[in-house]
Scaffold this active site. Sequence first.
Site, PDB file in Angstrom:
ATOM      1  N   ASP A  52       3.468   5.502  -7.239  1.00 56.05           N
ATOM      2  CA  ASP A  52       3.180   5.628  -5.806  1.00 56.05           C
ATOM      3  C   ASP A  52       3.295   7.072  -5.326  1.00 56.05           C
ATOM      4  O   ASP A  52       2.440   7.574  -4.600  1.00 56.05           O
ATOM      5  CB  ASP A  52       4.142   4.750  -4.991  1.00 56.05           C
TER       6      ASP A  52
ATOM      7  N   LEU B 236       0.828  -1.213   0.000  1.00 53.01           N
ATOM      8  CA  LEU B 236       0.000   0.000   0.000  1.00 53.01           C
ATOM      9  C   LEU B 236       0.860   1.259   0.000  1.00 53.01           C
ATOM     10  O   LEU B 236       0.380   2.365   0.180  1.00 53.01           O
ATOM     11  CB  LEU B 236      -0.956  -0.015   1.198  1.00 53.01           C
TER      12      LEU B 236
ATOM     13  N   GLU C 206      13.977   7.215  -3.636  1.00 59.89           N
ATOM     14  CA  GLU C 206      13.980   5.735  -3.631  1.00 59.89           C
ATOM     15  C   GLU C 206      15.078   5.190  -4.545  1.00 59.89           C
ATOM     16  O   GLU C 206      15.764   4.230  -4.207  1.00 59.89           O
ATOM     17  CB  GLU C 206      12.612   5.171  -4.053  1.00 59.89           C
TER      18      GLU C 206
END
Length: 386
Positions: free
Chosen positions: A171, A124, A159
């Site tokens: 995301d 999620l 990231e």
Amino acid sequence: MINPESLRAEFQTRYGREPRIFRAPGRVNLIGEHTDYNGGFVLPMAIEHDTFAAAAARDDRKIRVRSVNLDEAGEIDLNQPEKKMRGSWLDFVEGVARVLERENGKLRGADLLVASNVPTGAGLSSSAALEISVGLALTEISRLPLDKVRLALAGQAAEHEFVGARVGIMDQFISALGRKGHALLIDCRNLQAEQVPFAPKDAAIVICDSKVKHKLAASEYNTRRAECETAVEILREFLPDIEQLRDVSVADFEHYGEHLPETIRKRCRHVVMENERTLNVAEALRENNYTEFGRLMFLSHASLRDDYEVSCRELDLLVKIAGNCTGVLGARMTGGGFGGSTVNLVRRENLDEVIEKISFEYERQIRIKPSIYTSGAADGASEIIL
Ligand code: ADP
Ligand code: MG
């Protein structure tokens, strides 16, 4: 459940100062799986689970950060050389701070207290929620406001460079740009994004976390990417202008697919059809046609299971149980696969019994209790004014 009021109180107790409070949500992808790195479409929505970042500026250039969830703290000095890939959650915080400083101007130091209701590792995207909430906090208290697209790109760069995860843009995009009552159709090639109304009165999104994660995921992911590239190379003989599978239409595939070896053909079929399905779901949502949305979810799952071969027994079981419940309009695995969660579209009047049945049957057969969440489409990152 963590709430902004209690976070503010804790911040005041710890630091003796009044913070500003920012939030960014997790997300679930409704459809469009393994399409992103093929330059295609994805359709996520932000969920009603947030990461909160309470923040106050400091007079030096230190970022002192504490995670309530982990009960751990760390310190980053922006005047010192950067540290990468420690292998801890601080990589996300340092990454977003350093990238923002590089792209957007000098940051002030900050005391940060972070707390999240987004489950970690369930697919999620708690990591994007962390990056975006912290990124928003740091830029706002430094009085360097940033548009949300650039904030999302900074999270992604964090990231890549500081965590070492080669993630797509989905995301961070949805966590930053989500809108209540809407899903976001993202064109992963040119980063164009379109808000698509999604506020069904009679249905809800249910997310079922299988609680399993098979080791295959990383190596198979790389194999799939390579297989898609091979498909493009072979098809280029017939379609010289294509650059990615995004450029191959359903009609092209029907014409030229026979030239692909069987495994590559199956991978290609998934990507081509999934892109088409994603656009069709966006259209169905615009027309409030949730039956059609549900039908395409089941087809997406079958394609991920049989053609792309990234599902697993547990995800297949969750989808199968859901498919046998009255009131489930659609169900599919969501995320990279080999574990993680399923996403389901469920009639509200059947919600309780569906959740009960999925939980009971899955536990009976797998001996693991799934975690199940219900959510509407939420707003992207924002400041909370208490
Ligand atoms: P996902 O993004 O799907 O939840 P990831 O592995 O990408 O899974 O990110 C999870 C990691 O993000 C955690 O292991 C942790 O390092 C970091 N993280 C997420 N939320 C928090 C939080 N509230 N506090 C500290 N670290 C967090
Ligand atoms: Mg993540």
